[in-house]
Structures are given as C-alpha cells and as structure tokens.
Design an enzyme around this catalytic site. Structure first.
Site, PDB file in Angstrom:
ATOM      1  N   CYS A   8      -5.827 -19.216  19.184  1.00 35.65           N
ATOM      2  CA  CYS A   8      -5.801 -18.045  20.076  1.00 35.65           C
ATOM      3  C   CYS A   8      -4.516 -17.279  19.809  1.00 35.65           C
ATOM      4  O   CYS A   8      -3.443 -17.870  19.733  1.00 35.65           O
ATOM      5  CB  CYS A   8      -5.782 -18.473  21.537  1.00 35.65           C
ATOM      6  SG  CYS A   8      -7.211 -19.416  22.022  1.00 35.65           S
ATOM      7  N   ASP A  13       1.400  -6.360  -4.737  1.00 28.91           N
ATOM      8  CA  ASP A  13       0.538  -6.407  -3.568  1.00 28.91           C
ATOM      9  C   ASP A  13       1.030  -7.643  -2.807  1.00 28.91           C
ATOM     10  O   ASP A  13       1.234  -8.700  -3.409  1.00 28.91           O
ATOM     11  CB  ASP A  13      -0.915  -6.597  -4.024  1.00 28.91           C
ATOM     12  CG  ASP A  13      -1.887  -6.532  -2.864  1.00 28.91           C
ATOM     13  OD1 ASP A  13      -2.724  -5.617  -2.866  1.00 28.91           O
ATOM     14  OD2 ASP A  13      -1.823  -7.404  -1.972  1.00 28.91           O
ATOM     15  N   SER A  14       1.236  -7.542  -1.505  1.00 27.48           N
ATOM     16  CA  SER A  14       1.921  -8.649  -0.821  1.00 27.48           C
ATOM     17  C   SER A  14       1.088  -9.928  -0.782  1.00 27.48           C
ATOM     18  O   SER A  14       1.610 -11.000  -0.487  1.00 27.48           O
ATOM     19  CB  SER A  14       2.336  -8.233   0.594  1.00 27.48           C
ATOM     20  OG  SER A  14       1.234  -8.175   1.451  1.00 27.48           O
ATOM     21  N   THR A  46       0.802  -1.229   0.000  1.00 24.13           N
ATOM     22  CA  THR A  46       0.000   0.000   0.000  1.00 24.13           C
ATOM     23  C   THR A  46       0.831   1.274   0.000  1.00 24.13           C
ATOM     24  O   THR A  46       0.491   2.255  -0.669  1.00 24.13           O
ATOM     25  CB  THR A  46      -0.939  -0.006   1.229  1.00 24.13           C
ATOM     26  OG1 THR A  46      -1.842  -1.099   1.083  1.00 24.13           O
ATOM     27  CG2 THR A  46      -1.724   1.272   1.367  1.00 24.13           C
TER      28      THR A  46
HETATM   29  N1  ASP Z   1      -2.974  -5.461   0.071  1.00 28.48           N
HETATM   30  C1  ASP Z   1      -1.902  -4.651   0.581  1.00 28.48           C
HETATM   31  C2  ASP Z   1      -0.629  -5.475   0.565  1.00 28.48           C
HETATM   32  O1  ASP Z   1      -0.461  -6.309   1.392  1.00 28.48           O
HETATM   33  C3  ASP Z   1      -2.240  -4.187   1.963  1.00 28.48           C
HETATM   34  C4  ASP Z   1      -1.199  -3.285   2.601  1.00 28.48           C
HETATM   35  O2  ASP Z   1      -0.120  -3.064   2.141  1.00 28.48           O
HETATM   36  O3  ASP Z   1      -1.523  -2.747   3.684  1.00 28.48           O
HETATM   37  O4  ASP Z   1       0.172  -5.308  -0.311  1.00 28.48           O
END
Ligand code: ASP
Length: 359
Positions: A296, A81-82, A36
């Site tokens: 948990c 995007d990860s 992001t």
């Molecule tokens: N979908 C994005 C990612 O993991 C979410 C983020 O970076 O916060 O690349």
C-alpha cells in the site's frame, strides 16, 4: 563528462546586459544524467540527445533572466534512460556533487522519472550532513516537444536550488517539492508524476513557491561527507495470493544479503504452510537482513497488528515502517556499505537517518 560554463557561452551572457546585482546571486550546478527531458525522437522512440539539450538550454533566455541563479552545466557521458541506471550511476552523481560541493550553493540533477525516486533516496544516504539543496527533476514530455513540462520543472528547480531554503535531497516535479527518499513515481502520464504518500509536501509552486518549513529535515551539525556504494546483492519480493516461497529458497538463503518483502496491508503475508517462516529463519541464520514494507502506498508496517504478520517478526524480519520500497532498497545499500555487523544494520533500518521514515 563535458562541463560548460554559462559565463563562457556565446554572446548572450554579458553581465553588462543584466539588470540585477551579480554580487547577491547564488550559483548552482546543473548535472544532466539523461531522461525524457533531454530526449529527441528516433525511429526506436525517444532517446537522450546531449547536443540538442545543451543547445536548447543555452538558448533559453529565461535561464538567465532576473531572479535566476548563475549556473554551470555538466553533462554525463553516456546520458541514460534512467531505467538503465544502477549503483554505478548513483556513485557518479554523488561524486559530482561532492567534488563541486564547496563551489556551488545548490545542485539540480536532471534525471529520468522511472528511477528518480531510487537515485534521490540513494543520494540522500550517500551525501552525509548535506547542507545545500540537491533537487532532482526531469519531465514527462521532452523539452523538444511543444507541450513539454521540462521548462517549468527545470526553471523552478533552479530557483529552489538557488534560494537555498531547503537543504536536503528533493524531487521537484509538476508543482510539488517532495523529500527525495519519501517520493514514489505514481503516474507515467500526469504532469504530477511523484507523490509523497507518507510525508508532507516540502513546497508547492503555484503563483509563488510556498515552502512548508515545518516539514524540512533538521540539519545535522557534522561535516559534509560523501560515501560511495559498492554493489551488494539485494532483492525485492512482492507477495501475492498463492505465492510459492519454495521457489525463492536459493536466492533467499544463499545469494542475498538483504531482502525487501513487499507485504499486504500493514505487514501481512501468506504463510504458505509455514514455508516462508522456515525460509526466513534459515536466511536469518545466514545473516540476511529482511525488511518488511507494504504494497500500500499509504501505510505503516506493524507486524504485531495481525497474526499473519507477527510470524515475520518472530522470524527476525525488521519493520520498514512507512518507508517506500525504493528507500528500503537504497538504505540497505547504504548500511551494508557502512557496517559489517548485521545486528547494527537491522537496528538502523528501523531508525530515522535522513527523514526517510516516521518512528
Ligand atoms: N524512461 C524515461 C526515463 O526514466 C522516463 C522519463 O524520464 O520520464 O529515463
């Protein structure tokens, strides 16, 4: 892979303009993998935008302000995007760090939050005898948006990497520095996206950065070594009331080399009329390593606490103790890449290799 050097960039970076003594400055490498932080809006939602991000950070004066380390920047290609990352990208990140290990005092890896805990855990195992900071960070709101948390996350991570006090793989996010293989993404909304449910925080960044040195990883003496991962068939099964284990028979007994079972509480599973135990016994005969973690967030697996858990131990499962499921998965990758002997893998799964579990 594009490599930029702050020294080469434009007119902004002249040592003559700087008030501080360049001799004492540490030098860090920033590796942009996507996420992001460097995304911009498209008709289909946010998407990595290398050009935007590169220009944005090269124009951020604060990244060259007094007290900041000197830095170089590498942009991975493609930026992802990860959620799209896999063993291949872990290997690329590890290789970039290892190839540049001697030239820098620390590393900042810009990464999406969705799988940041997996990458941080994987790196913690891949980078053997690490003796420099590797700080993963990113943001919940892209840098291009007014309320972005990316600016602080980036600047503080750079300072932590440059200071070189904490010499392990960490995640810095929203004011907290946590050990990478103890972290889990806990919020998709809050600026504090990660928690370390079973291990103390390594530092708090408030008015100043307060390190909690007693929680730091004990440094090992050996020489730094990078170990790549090959893909290994690993699975995760999350149990739920009414789970039909027979539906998992073929993957458990034929396809997988390692399985993480996310159990209830301290390691309890529905026995499904004995189906699970007979499946696990078959899997064990085939040399499948079965690791028991808890659903948990805050838990230590103790399979002897309840009858509902002791059958797992009898069937040859090993305890993931207080490891996160993310870490159990990446540790399986690591151990299957290092050892052929499954009894050795099982033994080491229960041992503390990088501060990932409490013995
Ligand atoms: N979908 C994005 C990612 O993991 C979410 C983020 O970076 O916060 O690349």
């Amino acid at each position: 892979m594009k490599k930029e050097n702050t020294q080469d960039f434009g007119k902004r970076f002249h040592s003559g303009e700087m008030e501080y003594n360049i001799v004492d400055m540490s030098k860090i490498l920033i590796i942009h993998t996507g996420g992001t932080i460097g995304m911009t809006r498209t008709a289909d939602g946010y998407k990595p935008d290398g050009l935007y991000f590169r220009e944005a950070i090269f124009h951020m004066d604060s990244l060259r302000a007094k007290g900041m380390p000197e830095w170089d920047f590498i942009e991975c290609d493609p930026l992802l995007d990860s959620s799209q990352m896999s063993v291949k990208e872990w290997n690329i990140m590890g290789k970039l760090i290892s190839e540049n290990y001697e030239s820098y005092d620390g590393f900042v890896v810009l990464h999406g939050t969705d799988t940041m805990a997996y990458s941080a855990s994987a790196l913690s195992f891949m980078l053997e005898n690490l003796n420099k900071p590797v700080i993963l960070t990113g943001s919940q709101i892209p840098l291009c948006e007014t309320r972005s948390d990316g600016r602080d996350n980036l600047i503080t991570s750079m300072i932590i990497a440059g200071e070189g006090k904490v010499k392990e793989v960490c995640i810095y996010f929203g004011g907290l520095l946590v050990r990478g293989n103890r972290a889990t993404k806990y919020s998709a909304q809050d600026m504090q996206a990660f928690i370390s449910p079973n291990y103390p925080i390594l530092a708090n960044a408030g008015l100043s950065i307060k390190y909690h040195r007693s929680a730091f990883l004990k440094q090992s003496e050996g020489e730094f070594h990078f170990r790549t991962f090959k893909d290994v068939p690993i699975g995760v099964i999350r149990v739920f009331p009414g789970i039909r284990f027979d539906l998992f028979e073929s993957i458990l007994t034929e396809n997988l080399k390692g399985v993480v079972i996310e159990t209830f509480g301290s390691g309890n599973v529905p026995d499904d009329n004995g189906v699970l135990i007979s499946l696990l016994s078959k899997a064990k005969e085939r040399g499948v390593v079965i690791v028991v973690c808890s659903q948990c967030l805050q838990a230590t697996v103790d399979m002897s606490a309840y009858e509902a858990g002791s059958a797992l131990r009898k069937a040859g499962a090993v305890s993931g103790r207080d490891m996160t499921s993310e870490t159990a998965v990446t540790k399986l990758y690591y151990l299957f890449n290092r050892y052929d002997d499954t009894s050795q893998i099982k033994k080491l799964m229960e041992e503390d290799l990088r501060g990932e579990l409490t013995v």
